[in-house]
Design an enzyme around this catalytic site. Structure first.
Site, PDB file in Angstrom:
ATOM      1  N   ASP A 110       6.477   3.096  -7.797  1.00 27.08           N
ATOM      2  CA  ASP A 110       5.996   3.623  -6.520  1.00 27.08           C
ATOM      3  C   ASP A 110       5.252   4.948  -6.681  1.00 27.08           C
ATOM      4  O   ASP A 110       4.249   5.193  -6.009  1.00 27.08           O
ATOM      5  CB  ASP A 110       7.172   3.823  -5.561  1.00 27.08           C
ATOM      6  CG  ASP A 110       7.707   2.509  -5.008  1.00 27.08           C
ATOM      7  OD1 ASP A 110       6.948   1.526  -5.003  1.00 27.08           O
ATOM      8  OD2 ASP A 110       8.875   2.473  -4.590  1.00 27.08           O
ATOM      9  N   ASN A 147       4.222   8.340   2.733  1.00 23.06           N
ATOM     10  CA  ASN A 147       5.653   8.178   3.008  1.00 23.06           C
ATOM     11  C   ASN A 147       6.178   9.178   4.029  1.00 23.06           C
ATOM     12  O   ASN A 147       6.668   8.794   5.077  1.00 23.06           O
ATOM     13  CB  ASN A 147       6.468   8.302   1.716  1.00 23.06           C
ATOM     14  CG  ASN A 147       6.540   7.008   0.957  1.00 23.06           C
ATOM     15  OD1 ASN A 147       6.084   5.974   1.437  1.00 23.06           O
ATOM     16  ND2 ASN A 147       7.110   7.046  -0.233  1.00 23.06           N
TER      17      ASN A 147
END
Length: 255
Positions: free
Chosen positions: A44, A114
């Site tokens: 990620d 995020n």
């Protein structure tokens, strides 16, 4: 999705170079600027860094997981890589736009896929005031920090801070305290994605605070403004049987 031109990005210091070499031998690749899809091999973190680096090109990203969690990635299948991309589904992520001002009066902006987080810099708890859409909602929060998370980021740092997981299409944002001391029972808020959240840092000399947008950090801030932006959408590709929405649902049941 009919794809003919793909670009490949990976960490050249990766411990998985043998697997990466195998993938390189199976397919033909082009320059990133000419690609129809950017394939990122790693985890990620690798994907997030390259989204920030190349999102201005408006090219879809397809992540191949060679990391640990790989929440935004697809499982490795070297032989079916191109087929999986052709059959993939698209998830549109709208990043957060963060504007911060530091104690010297300098103003900075950054994007976050995020979350945007603010956190204490020393052993002293942070103190800040919270506004939503120009209205004061909390006159003083005493905590280690706070964060604003997108639906895609709600299962990352936000979840570790006991925040809720949001469905991808929810058009919501999480506002979550980090180790709240006062008010002790406040667990955060769910806000519409159109909301503008402002944090005013209190007592900055005694209680300095830093802010991050994903991995970009800014020191000694006095205020932070956060809002979602649709001006820079990010397209992520996921295998048809491994969609991001499915993973978000699975995460809520302990998957």
């Amino acid at each position: 999705m009919n794809i003919n031109k793909i670009a490949l990005i990976y960490n050249h210091n990766s411990k998985h170079l043998a697997i990466i070499e195998e993938i390189k031998q199976l397919y033909n690749y082009c320059k990133i600027e000419e690609a129809e899809v950017i394939i990122v091999i790693g985890g990620d973190g690798e994907l997030l860094h390259n989204i920030h680096r190349y999102m201005h090109l408006n090219i879809p990203f397809y992540g191949v997981n060679l990391g640990s969690l790989g929440f935004l990635m697809n499982p490795l299948d070297t032989k079916k890589l191109l087929q999986n991309i052709h059959e993939s589904t698209v998830s549109i992520l709208n990043p957060l736009l963060m504007q911060v001002e530091d104690t010297s009066g300098q103003i900075y902006t950054a994007l976050a896929i995020n979350e945007v987080s603010i956190f204490r810099k020393t052993n002293q708890a942070a103190k800040f005031r919270i506004e939503v859409n120009g209205i004061e909602r909390m006159s003083e929060l005493v905590a280690d920090g706070a964060l604003v998370a997108t639906p895609a980021g709600s299962s990352a740092y936000n979840l570790s801070a006991s925040g809720p997981i949001l469905p991808l299409e929810s058009n919501m944002l999480c506002l979550t305290p980090i180790c709240s001391f006062r008010p002790r029972r406040w667990h955060g808020a769910l806000l519409l994605s159109s909301a503008t959240i402002k944090f005013e840092i209190l007592n900055t000399n005694k209680r300095p605070v830093n802010a991050t947008a994903d991995f970009q950090e800014f020191n000694n801030i006095t205020n932070v403004t956060v809002k979602s932006t649709k001006d820079k959408p990010v397209k992520l590709l996921f295998n048809k049987n491994h969609t991001l929405e499915d993973r978000i649902i699975k995460e809520q049941f302990g998957g």
